[in-house]
Structures are given as structure tokens and as C-alpha cells.
Enzyme design. Structure first.
Site, PDB file in Angstrom:
ATOM      1  N   HIS A  77       0.858  -1.202  -0.459  1.00  0.00           N
ATOM      2  CA  HIS A  77      -0.010  -0.325  -0.148  1.00  0.00           C
ATOM      3  C   HIS A  77       0.855   1.541  -0.001  1.00  0.00           C
ATOM      4  CE1 HIS A  77      -3.709  -2.070   1.377  1.00  0.00           C
ATOM      5  NE2 HIS A  77      -4.094  -2.263   0.373  1.00  0.00           N
TER       6      HIS A  77
ATOM      7  N   ASP B  84      -3.189  -5.021  -6.607  1.00  0.00           N
ATOM      8  CA  ASP B  84      -1.987  -6.182  -6.241  1.00  0.00           C
ATOM      9  C   ASP B  84      -2.510  -8.245  -6.575  1.00  0.00           C
ATOM     10  OD1 ASP B  84      -3.294  -5.656  -3.967  1.00  0.00           O
ATOM     11  OD2 ASP B  84      -2.745  -7.334  -2.885  1.00  0.00           O
TER      12      ASP B  84
ATOM     13  N   GLU C 248      -8.597  -4.333  -6.787  1.00  0.00           N
ATOM     14  CA  GLU C 248      -7.177  -4.241  -6.145  1.00  0.00           C
ATOM     15  C   GLU C 248      -5.891  -4.763  -6.840  1.00  0.00           C
ATOM     16  OE1 GLU C 248      -6.877  -3.575  -1.951  1.00  0.00           O
ATOM     17  OE2 GLU C 248      -5.041  -1.730  -2.087  1.00  0.00           O
TER      18      GLU C 248
ATOM     19  N   ASP D 250      -8.555 -11.602  -0.357  1.00  0.00           N
ATOM     20  CA  ASP D 250      -8.165 -10.551   1.167  1.00  0.00           C
ATOM     21  C   ASP D 250      -8.312 -11.595   2.264  1.00  0.00           C
ATOM     22  OD1 ASP D 250      -6.441  -8.828  -0.601  1.00  0.00           O
ATOM     23  OD2 ASP D 250      -7.951  -7.641  -0.225  1.00  0.00           O
TER      24      ASP D 250
ATOM     25  N   HIS E  93      -3.566 -14.410   0.074  1.00  0.00           N
ATOM     26  CA  HIS E  93      -2.093 -13.858   0.430  1.00  0.00           C
ATOM     27  C   HIS E  93      -2.040 -15.166   1.437  1.00  0.00           C
ATOM     28  CE1 HIS E  93      -1.764  -9.257  -0.910  1.00  0.00           C
ATOM     29  NE2 HIS E  93      -2.891  -9.225  -0.332  1.00  0.00           N
TER      30      HIS E  93
ATOM     31  N   HIS F 173     -11.306  -9.671  -6.672  1.00  0.00           N
ATOM     32  CA  HIS F 173     -11.255  -7.737  -6.325  1.00  0.00           C
ATOM     33  C   HIS F 173     -10.337  -7.276  -6.790  1.00  0.00           C
ATOM     34  CE1 HIS F 173     -10.435  -5.802  -3.034  1.00  0.00           C
ATOM     35  NE2 HIS F 173      -9.288  -5.988  -2.713  1.00  0.00           N
TER      36      HIS F 173
ATOM     37  N   HIS G 208     -11.890  -6.405   1.946  1.00  0.00           N
ATOM     38  CA  HIS G 208     -12.136  -4.759   2.755  1.00  0.00           C
ATOM     39  C   HIS G 208     -12.657  -3.430   1.201  1.00  0.00           C
ATOM     40  CE1 HIS G 208      -8.155  -3.075   0.662  1.00  0.00           C
ATOM     41  NE2 HIS G 208      -8.041  -5.206   0.124  1.00  0.00           N
TER      42      HIS G 208
ATOM     43  N   TYR H 274      -2.472  -7.959  10.355  1.00  0.00           N
ATOM     44  CA  TYR H 274      -3.169  -7.982   8.634  1.00  0.00           C
ATOM     45  C   TYR H 274      -4.443  -7.058   8.866  1.00  0.00           C
ATOM     46  CZ  TYR H 274      -5.217  -8.578   4.090  1.00  0.00           C
ATOM     47  OH  TYR H 274      -5.551  -8.493   2.793  1.00  0.00           O
TER      48      TYR H 274
HETATM   49 FE1  FEO Z   1      -6.648  -5.736  -1.257  1.00  0.00          FE
HETATM   50 FE2  FEO Z   1      -4.174  -7.887  -1.485  1.00  0.00          FE
HETATM   51  O1  FEO Z   1      -5.501  -6.271  -2.504  1.00  0.00           O
END
Ligand code: FEO
Length: 401
Positions: free
Chosen positions: A27, A87, A85, A168, A229, A83, A149, A196
Site C-alpha cells: 500500500h 495486487d 485491487e 483478502d 495472500h 477483488h 475490504h 493484517y
Molecule cells: Fe485488497 Fe490484497 O488487496
């Protein structure tokens, strides 16, 4: 032949992601990743072949080259973006060069986010909770998980093999080549899991509890939880779900955390005297002390998450507080901790605004103030430090379990 990097999780289900051993900040610079991370992508082969998520953009080309070793790209029938995002979606741009017309299943918000990131009119098909994708022998069931999230977040569940792909949620930033939860150091793993949760999921705790209960009500057996992750939860996979339920209920341990910054050590001396006072009343309470200006802010937030009370200290400077303390207050404001107590302390020379400013920041962050805080003029003398010891005793008494 080149290096192959995929892992067979079950018959015809593969991990095809990327282990990022080098990652130390995530991030941007907001989240420290002392133990690296992984970007988990999953390939399911059936009568239809589906790929769930990709990897972070810098690894996009490497991801696609590796994927080719696991499957003929032309045989991928569907993509799922749990998701948006970057990543997890970052590899899409490279992948879509090979599969330009392939359907991407995602939530309606996922489509908005992916278009916002990539500005491409790919073949998006929005899905809702309960929608099913028939793969042949098995089905993929979609479950929206808004604000876990991001607004677009989604889980999906593979029938027959009973795998929950949880995006996530239930993940952690932890690079490992061992893949499974039971094979790694458990203390390291759970430290990364709680960090996390504390740093990313705390503001959404109500939704975490609701989503878990909703999933439980679907009565779907779970043999494996495969997040985006870190490790795959294969051994007793529901243990992390139970942890999330525990953490989502205004979690606290018998711990007090002291966070301060100091210019000429006066505020540090106050902190240390307060620690003495706490220990005189309660020998069992865990006490963590951090000078925030040279501590890892995410590790400090993790300790705040575990605490029943925090003490925040800064000397007064320029009618305000030190910038590291201001940054910390901003960080906890966004995390919306609940049912935690707090007090402020700090030295001053003339105007002395710091304690009031810290109190305001703590109130805004949702902490319950135990008192008005304590100030000490100039470098605290013995008498002032005795007052700090008494102050610590009061805090310990008021917060004792
Ligand atoms: Fe919300 Fe691992 O991205």
C-alpha cells in the site's frame, strides 16, 4: 524448460501465483511487510477451465509466462476477479493480451473498479451472491463480500472440493514456499494474521462477523480456505475463521500500550514513570512501550489492537504535538477501534497544548478518555515523576480486568 512455479492443491486445482520474498512495504509505504508476501492466483481445470485472480502488476509478464506452463492459455474459459485491487488484478493487463474476449466474472463494483484502473472495456459479467458458474463436474458459487475490504470484494466457493477462495479475508503478508498453514512457523503466521486484521480489517469488524455468519448459514462444507495472500488453510481451515470472529468482537487482551515521542527525553521519562506506576498495581498486565518516531507504525497498531488501554504522549511544540504522534493519531482515527480506553501525557515549557490536542485526537478516534491526562513542565523532576507514578497506578486501577 525454465522455472515452473505452481502448486497442486487438489486434483485439478492449482496455485499459480507469485511469492514476493523481497516485499517490505505494501500500500505504498503504509503497511510494513517484514516477511514479504504472496499474490495467490488459482487455476481450476474441469470441463471448463477458470482462473481466479492474478498477481501484482510488476509480476504480470512473469505470471503469464508461468501460467503457460500450467495450462494452454487458449483453454482458459473464464476469469474471476474476486477483488480489483492492483495486487490481484495487476496481471490482468498482460493476460488479456492473450485472452482479449474472455469473460471476467466480478461484482458490479468490481467492474467499476477494474474499468477505473485499466480503462479497458473487457468482457465483464457482474455476479451476485448465490450466482453459480457450472464448470462441469463442479460449480463455482459467488458470494459478495462488500467492504471486506473494498466495495468490490467477493469470495467464491468450489463445490465437490469444498474450497473457499476468500480474497483478502483470512490472508496475511507472509512469503513462504511451503504453501500450507500447518507447515510454517505458527507464531510467525499468527503474528502476521493479527497484524493484517488489525491494520486492514478493524474498521469493518461488524461486516466480518456478519459475513462469517452468513457463510455459515449456507451450510457449505469447507475443506480448504484459499485467500489471496499468504498460506492456504488446509489443516483445520476453520481455525482462522474462529480467530476472525474473536478479533471482530472489540478484541482486547490484558495489555496496555504506551506510544509517545520525545524531544529532550522529558516525555520519555514520564512514560517510564507511568510504567512503574502501572506495575505497582498490576504485575500481570502486559505493557508495551514505543517511541513512535522510530517504531514500525503497523506493529504499533497491532499492539494497540491487542490493548485494553493506550497512553499517548508528546511534548508541546509550536502549540501542537510532534508530527510522529500526529501521524499515529491519524492512523488510529481511521481504524475505528471500539471499547478501548486512553489517556494523554506530555511535557511542556510555556503554552502546553499537547495533552489537550492528544485528548481531542483520541476522542475523535473513538477511545474513551479515563481522565484529563497529565502534563509536566520542562524536564520532569522527582516530584513530577512521582506524580506520573501515581498517574500510572490510577490507570492500572481503572483498567484492571
Ligand atoms: Fe485488497 Fe490484497 O488487496
Amino acid at each position: 524448460m525454465g522455472v515452473k512455479m505452481f502448486e497442486k492443491l487438489m486434483k485439478d486445482v492449482y496455485w499459480v501465483g507469485k511469492i514476493d520474498w523481497e516485499l517490505r512495504k505494501f500500500h505504498g509505504n503504509e503497511y510494513s511487510t517484514h516477511r514479504g508476501s504472496t499474490y495467490n492466483s488459482y487455476l481450476i481445470k474441469d470441463e471448463k477451465t477458470v482462473l481466479i485472480d492474478t498477481v501484482w502488476e510488476p509480476f504480470g509478464k512473469e505470471f503469464v509466462e508461468n501460467l503457460k506452463k500450467a495450462v494452454d492459455l487458449k483453454k482458459i474459459d473464464y476469469l474471476v476477479a474476486n477483488h480489483a485491487e492492483i495486487d490481484h488484478s495487476g496481471g490482468l493487463e498482460e493476460l488479456m493480451k492473450h485472452l482479449p474476449d474472455t469473460i471476467i466474472y466480478c461484482t458490479a463494483n468490481g467492474e467499476k473498479s477494474l474499468k477505473g484502473h485499466f480503462h479497458k472495456d473487457w468482457n465483464f459479467v457482474p455476479v451476485k451472491t448465490g450466482d453459480k458458474l457450472n464448470l462441469g463436474r463442479r460449480e463455482l458459487i459467488f458470494i459478495e463480500a462488500p467492504m471486506l475490504h473494498w466495495p468490490d470484494s467477493m469470495f467464491c466457493y468450489l463445490t465437490e472440493d469444498n474450497i473457499l477462495f476468500s480474497s483478502d479475508a483470512f490472508g496475511e503478508h507472509y512469503a513462504t514456499g511451503l504453501f500450507y498453514n500447518n507447515l510454517v512457523d505458527q507464531a510467525e503466521l499468527f503474528q502476521e494474521c493479527i497484524k493484517y486484521y488489525a491494520n486492514i480489517l478493524t474498521p469493518f469488524s461488524r461486516l466480518v462477523e456478519k459475513k462469517i455468519n452468513e457463510f455459515v448459514s449456507l451450510n457449505l462444507p469447507v475443506e480448504m480456505i484459499s485467500p489471496s495472500h499468504g498460506v492456504i488453510w488446509k489443516d483445520n481451515p476453520l481455525q482462522i475463521v474462529h480467530k476472525y470472529l474473536e478479533w471482530s468482537k472489540n478484541y482486547k487482551e490484558n495489555q496496555i500500550t504506551i506510544v509517545y515521542d520525545t524531544m529532550w527525553n522529558g516525555t520519555r521519562k514520564m512514560a517510564e514513570a507511568i510504567v512503574q506506576g502501572i506495575r505497582l498495581v498490576d504485575e500481570k498486565v502486559a505493557i508495551r512501550v514505543f517511541n513512535i518516531s522510530h517504531s514500525d507504525k503497523n506493529d504499533v497498531v497491532t499492539e494497540v489492537f491487542k490493548s485494553k488501554a493506550i497512553l499517548v504522549g508528546s511534548p508541546t511544540i509550536n502549540r501542537g504535538i510532534l508530527s510522529a504522534v500526529a501521524g499515529f493519531l491519524e492512523q488510529i482515527r481511521g481504524l475505528k477501534f471500539k471499547e478501548k480506553k486512553a489517556v494523554a501525557f506530555g511535557t511542556y515549557g510555556w503554552s502546553g497544548e499537547s495533552v489537550k490536542m492528544i485528548n481531542d485526537g483520541l476522542k475523535e478516534a473513538g477511545f474513551e478518555l479515563l481522565n484529563e491526562g497529565i502534563k509536566s513542565i520542562w524536564n520532569p523532576d522527582e516530584k513530577s515523576l512521582d506524580k506520573c507514578v501515581e498517574f500510572g497506578k490510577e490507570i492500572a486501577s481503572k483498567t484492571r480486568f
